[in-house]
Design a protein around this motif. Structure first.
Motif, PDB file in Angstrom:
ATOM      1  N   THR A 112      41.654  22.046  26.100  1.00 23.37           N
ATOM      2  CA  THR A 112      42.964  21.450  26.396  1.00 23.37           C
ATOM      3  C   THR A 112      44.076  22.174  25.655  1.00 23.37           C
ATOM      4  O   THR A 112      45.172  22.331  26.179  1.00 23.37           O
ATOM      5  CB  THR A 112      42.997  19.948  26.056  1.00 23.37           C
ATOM      6  OG1 THR A 112      42.718  19.763  24.664  1.00 23.37           O
ATOM      7  CG2 THR A 112      42.006  19.174  26.897  1.00 23.37           C
ATOM      8  N   ARG A 171      42.680  11.010  27.155  1.00 24.03           N
ATOM      9  CA  ARG A 171      43.855  11.450  27.899  1.00 24.03           C
ATOM     10  C   ARG A 171      44.286  12.823  27.430  1.00 24.03           C
ATOM     11  O   ARG A 171      44.183  13.149  26.252  1.00 24.03           O
ATOM     12  CB  ARG A 171      45.016  10.463  27.720  1.00 24.03           C
ATOM     13  CG  ARG A 171      44.721   9.118  28.340  1.00 24.03           C
ATOM     14  CD  ARG A 171      45.868   8.123  28.184  1.00 24.03           C
ATOM     15  NE  ARG A 171      45.487   6.869  28.799  1.00 24.03           N
ATOM     16  CZ  ARG A 171      45.622   6.612  30.105  1.00 24.03           C
ATOM     17  NH1 ARG A 171      46.171   7.511  30.904  1.00 24.03           N
ATOM     18  NH2 ARG A 171      45.225   5.465  30.597  1.00 24.03           N
ATOM     19  N   ASP A 188      49.709  12.948  29.845  1.00 22.47           N
ATOM     20  CA  ASP A 188      49.776  11.603  30.423  1.00 22.47           C
ATOM     21  C   ASP A 188      48.679  11.391  31.465  1.00 22.47           C
ATOM     22  O   ASP A 188      48.716  10.424  32.225  1.00 22.47           O
ATOM     23  CB  ASP A 188      51.167  11.336  31.028  1.00 22.47           C
ATOM     24  CG  ASP A 188      51.556  12.367  32.078  1.00 22.47           C
ATOM     25  OD1 ASP A 188      50.739  13.268  32.376  1.00 22.47           O
ATOM     26  OD2 ASP A 188      52.675  12.276  32.605  1.00 22.47           O
ATOM     27  N   ARG A 189      47.706  12.279  31.485  1.00 26.04           N
ATOM     28  CA  ARG A 189      46.639  12.227  32.488  1.00 26.04           C
ATOM     29  C   ARG A 189      45.358  11.651  31.893  1.00 26.04           C
ATOM     30  O   ARG A 189      44.918  12.090  30.823  1.00 26.04           O
ATOM     31  CB  ARG A 189      46.385  13.645  32.983  1.00 26.04           C
ATOM     32  CG  ARG A 189      45.178  13.823  33.873  1.00 26.04           C
ATOM     33  CD  ARG A 189      45.037  15.298  34.225  1.00 26.04           C
ATOM     34  NE  ARG A 189      43.861  15.511  35.042  1.00 26.04           N
ATOM     35  CZ  ARG A 189      43.465  16.695  35.475  1.00 26.04           C
ATOM     36  NH1 ARG A 189      44.144  17.771  35.150  1.00 26.04           N
ATOM     37  NH2 ARG A 189      42.381  16.805  36.217  1.00 26.04           N
ATOM     38  N   ALA A 227      41.791  11.844  31.597  1.00 22.84           N
ATOM     39  CA  ALA A 227      40.908  12.974  31.885  1.00 22.84           C
ATOM     40  C   ALA A 227      39.453  12.555  32.031  1.00 22.84           C
ATOM     41  O   ALA A 227      38.689  13.209  32.737  1.00 22.84           O
ATOM     42  CB  ALA A 227      41.045  14.023  30.786  1.00 22.84           C
TER      43      ALA A 227
END
Length: 85
Positions: free
Chosen positions: A20, A49, A52-53, A55
């Motif tokens: 990430t 996360r 703001d996703r 995952a």
């Protein structure tokens, strides 16, 4: 020198963090969203996360196990397939 058993499979949370950071310039954030069951048979659910996703999610008998399961799911989702380690 003997190496810890966990290093054989690689620490999935470290792998996710590296991915990430490289791909999104951000770190994964874990949250325990639920805990159910008796004191002797708890099941924790974790979400991870990236930005703001959402995952990945995972469950486990400990918070750490739930986070690792969530990290594995996120890594697979974000790399679109099993991680090449």
């Amino acid at each position: 020198a003997p190496h810890p058993r966990s290093s054989a499979a690689g620490d999935v949370k470290s792998l996710l963090q590296q991915h990430t950071q490289a791909a999104f310039g951000t770190l994964p954030v874990y949250e325990i969203v639920s805990a159910r069951g008796s004191a002797h048979a708890r099941v924790f659910e974790a979400e991870v996360r990236v930005g703001d996703r959402l995952a990945g999610t995972g469950e486990g008998a400990s918070k750490q196990a739930a986070e690792k399961a969530a990290a594995a799911a996120a890594l697979e989702a974000l790399t679109e397939g099993p991680a090449d380690v």
